[in-house]
Design a protein around this motif. Structure first.
Motif, PDB file in Angstrom:
ATOM      1  N   VAL A 209       0.845  -1.200   0.000  1.00  0.00           N
ATOM      2  CA  VAL A 209       0.000   0.000   0.000  1.00  0.00           C
ATOM      3  C   VAL A 209       0.880   1.251   0.000  1.00  0.00           C
ATOM      4  N   ASN A 210       1.914   1.260   0.827  1.00  0.00           N
ATOM      5  CA  ASN A 210       2.811   2.417   0.886  1.00  0.00           C
ATOM      6  C   ASN A 210       3.517   2.643  -0.450  1.00  0.00           C
ATOM      7  N   ARG A 211       3.945   1.575  -1.096  1.00  0.00           N
ATOM      8  CA  ARG A 211       4.591   1.697  -2.404  1.00  0.00           C
ATOM      9  C   ARG A 211       3.594   2.193  -3.453  1.00  0.00           C
ATOM     10  N   TYR A 212       2.376   1.694  -3.369  1.00  0.00           N
ATOM     11  CA  TYR A 212       1.298   2.087  -4.282  1.00  0.00           C
ATOM     12  C   TYR A 212       1.024   3.587  -4.158  1.00  0.00           C
ATOM     13  N   VAL A 213       0.865   4.054  -2.941  1.00  0.00           N
ATOM     14  CA  VAL A 213       0.544   5.466  -2.702  1.00  0.00           C
ATOM     15  C   VAL A 213       1.647   6.367  -3.263  1.00  0.00           C
ATOM     16  N   LYS A 214       2.897   5.990  -3.031  1.00  0.00           N
ATOM     17  CA  LYS A 214       4.008   6.791  -3.550  1.00  0.00           C
ATOM     18  C   LYS A 214       4.041   6.774  -5.078  1.00  0.00           C
ATOM     19  N   ALA A 215       3.755   5.616  -5.662  1.00  0.00           N
ATOM     20  CA  ALA A 215       3.802   5.487  -7.118  1.00  0.00           C
ATOM     21  C   ALA A 215       2.731   6.331  -7.795  1.00  0.00           C
ATOM     22  N   ILE A 216       1.498   6.286  -7.278  1.00  0.00           N
ATOM     23  CA  ILE A 216       0.436   7.059  -7.931  1.00  0.00           C
ATOM     24  C   ILE A 216       0.629   8.555  -7.689  1.00  0.00           C
ATOM     25  N   ASP A 217       1.224   8.902  -6.557  1.00  0.00           N
ATOM     26  CA  ASP A 217       1.497  10.312  -6.284  1.00  0.00           C
ATOM     27  C   ASP A 217       2.506  10.854  -7.290  1.00  0.00           C
ATOM     28  N   ARG A 218       3.539  10.073  -7.562  1.00  0.00           N
ATOM     29  CA  ARG A 218       4.551  10.492  -8.556  1.00  0.00           C
ATOM     30  C   ARG A 218       3.943  10.629  -9.942  1.00  0.00           C
ATOM     31  N   ALA A 219       2.929   9.814 -10.225  1.00  0.00           N
ATOM     32  CA  ALA A 219       2.298   9.842 -11.548  1.00  0.00           C
ATOM     33  C   ALA A 219       1.186  10.884 -11.633  1.00  0.00           C
ATOM     34  N   GLY A 220       0.965  11.628 -10.542  1.00  0.00           N
ATOM     35  CA  GLY A 220      -0.054  12.664 -10.555  1.00  0.00           C
ATOM     36  C   GLY A 220      -1.471  12.151 -10.410  1.00  0.00           C
ATOM     37  N   MET A 221      -1.618  10.944  -9.850  1.00  0.00           N
ATOM     38  CA  MET A 221      -2.949  10.360  -9.638  1.00  0.00           C
ATOM     39  C   MET A 221      -3.229  10.350  -8.147  1.00  0.00           C
ATOM     40  N   ARG A 222      -4.018  11.302  -7.676  1.00  0.00           N
ATOM     41  CA  ARG A 222      -4.225  11.481  -6.240  1.00  0.00           C
ATOM     42  C   ARG A 222      -5.253  10.509  -5.667  1.00  0.00           C
ATOM     43  N   ASN A 223      -6.355  10.323  -6.368  1.00  0.00           N
ATOM     44  CA  ASN A 223      -7.448   9.518  -5.820  1.00  0.00           C
ATOM     45  C   ASN A 223      -7.933   8.535  -6.875  1.00  0.00           C
ATOM     46  N   THR A 224      -7.478   7.313  -6.789  1.00  0.00           N
ATOM     47  CA  THR A 224      -7.839   6.320  -7.805  1.00  0.00           C
ATOM     48  C   THR A 224      -9.252   5.782  -7.621  1.00  0.00           C
ATOM     49  N   HIS A 225      -9.960   6.222  -6.572  1.00  0.00           N
ATOM     50  CA  HIS A 225     -11.355   5.806  -6.401  1.00  0.00           C
ATOM     51  C   HIS A 225     -12.203   6.281  -7.579  1.00  0.00           C
ATOM     52  N   GLY A 226     -11.748   7.323  -8.269  1.00  0.00           N
ATOM     53  CA  GLY A 226     -12.464   7.814  -9.442  1.00  0.00           C
ATOM     54  C   GLY A 226     -12.540   6.789 -10.560  1.00  0.00           C
ATOM     55  N   LEU A 227     -11.630   5.811 -10.563  1.00  0.00           N
ATOM     56  CA  LEU A 227     -11.685   4.739 -11.560  1.00  0.00           C
ATOM     57  C   LEU A 227     -12.940   3.894 -11.359  1.00  0.00           C
ATOM     58  N   ARG A 228     -13.356   3.703 -10.098  1.00  0.00           N
ATOM     59  CA  ARG A 228     -14.591   2.977  -9.809  1.00  0.00           C
ATOM     60  C   ARG A 228     -15.811   3.753 -10.301  1.00  0.00           C
ATOM     61  N   HIS A 229     -15.745   5.069 -10.158  1.00  0.00           N
ATOM     62  CA  HIS A 229     -16.843   5.898 -10.649  1.00  0.00           C
ATOM     63  C   HIS A 229     -16.984   5.754 -12.172  1.00  0.00           C
ATOM     64  N   ALA A 230     -15.857   5.760 -12.867  1.00  0.00           N
ATOM     65  CA  ALA A 230     -15.895   5.606 -14.323  1.00  0.00           C
ATOM     66  C   ALA A 230     -16.444   4.240 -14.715  1.00  0.00           C
ATOM     67  N   TYR A 231     -16.029   3.193 -13.988  1.00  0.00           N
ATOM     68  CA  TYR A 231     -16.545   1.849 -14.250  1.00  0.00           C
ATOM     69  C   TYR A 231     -18.066   1.822 -14.085  1.00  0.00           C
ATOM     70  N   ALA A 232     -18.560   2.420 -12.997  1.00  0.00           N
ATOM     71  CA  ALA A 232     -20.003   2.424 -12.728  1.00  0.00           C
ATOM     72  C   ALA A 232     -20.766   3.120 -13.860  1.00  0.00           C
ATOM     73  N   GLN A 233     -20.233   4.218 -14.364  1.00  0.00           N
ATOM     74  CA  GLN A 233     -20.909   4.953 -15.430  1.00  0.00           C
ATOM     75  C   GLN A 233     -20.906   4.176 -16.742  1.00  0.00           C
TER      76      GLN A 233
END
Length: 287
Positions: A209-233
């Motif tokens: 989880v710690n590695r994941y958080v650092k990786a997405i932060d470096r890539a400019g992706m703050r909140n990946t929960h939005g991917l679930r929103h896109a899936y739902a739509q």
């Protein structure tokens, strides 16, 4: 550490119900609640001495400081959990309204959906994290589900089977394969992980989880929960044949009776695939 803080910490550590994220929020919130009680003069409390006067004092403090109704409701949920674990549920009112906390709408004024760009994905160099993100986008998985995912257990050709130990609330569920891009993705996961999960075998869940958080932060992706929103739509569009309200479609009160029936059936399916148990929660994702 003060007695109440220590005992609540132990209570959280010995009762592991809920996802990793929820457990962390619960611990953090209960520690702050303990600090607030001490600051208000309740200096000799322990976990079993919770009384109605303590809860009312906290609610009064929150409302004086203009804490949002949503945050107040969340705090009360954590206190109810505490009270239940120590046999003190009777000190709690049955509803938040009795504390003067009115229900809060789940509806947001705008969609939180987004999808990863190829450039963002290229910046994720760890293959396990990259596949976890792609699983979140392709199947609407939560972060914990995507990290703990084991293809050898979950892949049933035309659906994936999620273990209760991976999911929020311990509720197992099945998510259907509905896109031609999902099959090759599952094959990639199986090839990388073999009998394991998307957590490398030499790492713990928390470490990944710690590695994941650092990786997405470096890539400019703050909140990946939005991917679930896109899936739902996307799933709503597939199930109904028309866009959801967040994408410019009709709201339920604008629909014909026939459209409304289709809408409700689709919302129930989307809710199930996301791991929720009620139709109302879909308003968060699709409007």
């Amino acid at each position: 550490m003060r007695t109440l803080n220590y005992q609540l910490k132990v209570l959280c550590e010995h009762n592991r119900d809920g996802s990793y994220g929820n457990k962390q929020k619960r611990l953090k919130s209960l520690q702050k609640i303990a600090n607030d009680l001490h600051a208000m003069g309740y200096v000799h409390m322990n976990a079993h001495s919770l009384k109605r006067k303590h809860v009312l004092a906290l609610v009064e403090k929150w409302q004086r400081s203009k804490l949002s109704p949503r945050s107040q409701a969340n705090n009360l949920a954590f206190i109810r959990w505490w009270a239940k674990k120590v046999g003190r549920s009777h000190v709690m009112y049955r509803t938040n309204l009795e504390y003067g906390i009115r229900g809060t709408s789940l509806r947001s004024k705008q969609s939180k959906a987004w999808t990863m760009t190829p450039d963002q994905l290229k910046q994720i160099t760890d293959p396990h994290i990259k596949l976890s993100l792609r699983m979140q986008q392709a199947f609407g998985l939560r972060r914990e589900e995507s990290l703990k995912f084991q293809a050898t257990y979950a892949d049933h050709t035309d659906y994936i089977d999620l273990k209760g130990s991976w999911t929020k609330g311990g509720r197992p569920r099945q998510v259907p394969l509905t896109s031609i891009s999902q099959r090759p993705l599952l094959d990639e996961v199986a090839e990388l992980t073999g009998d394991g999960s998307l957590i490398p075998s030499h790492l713990s869940y928390v470490q990944q989880v710690n590695r994941y958080v650092k990786a997405i932060d470096r890539a400019g992706m703050r909140n990946t929960h939005g991917l679930r929103h896109a899936y739902a739509q996307q799933r709503y569009l597939m199930l109904t044949g028309w866009p959801c309200p967040y994408q410019g479609g009709k709201s339920p009160d604008e629909m014909t009776p026939e459209e409304f029936e289709i809408d409700q059936t689709a919302r129930l399916e989307v809710s199930h695939e996301l791991g929720h148990g009620r139709v109302g929660i879909t308003a968060v994702y699709i409007g």
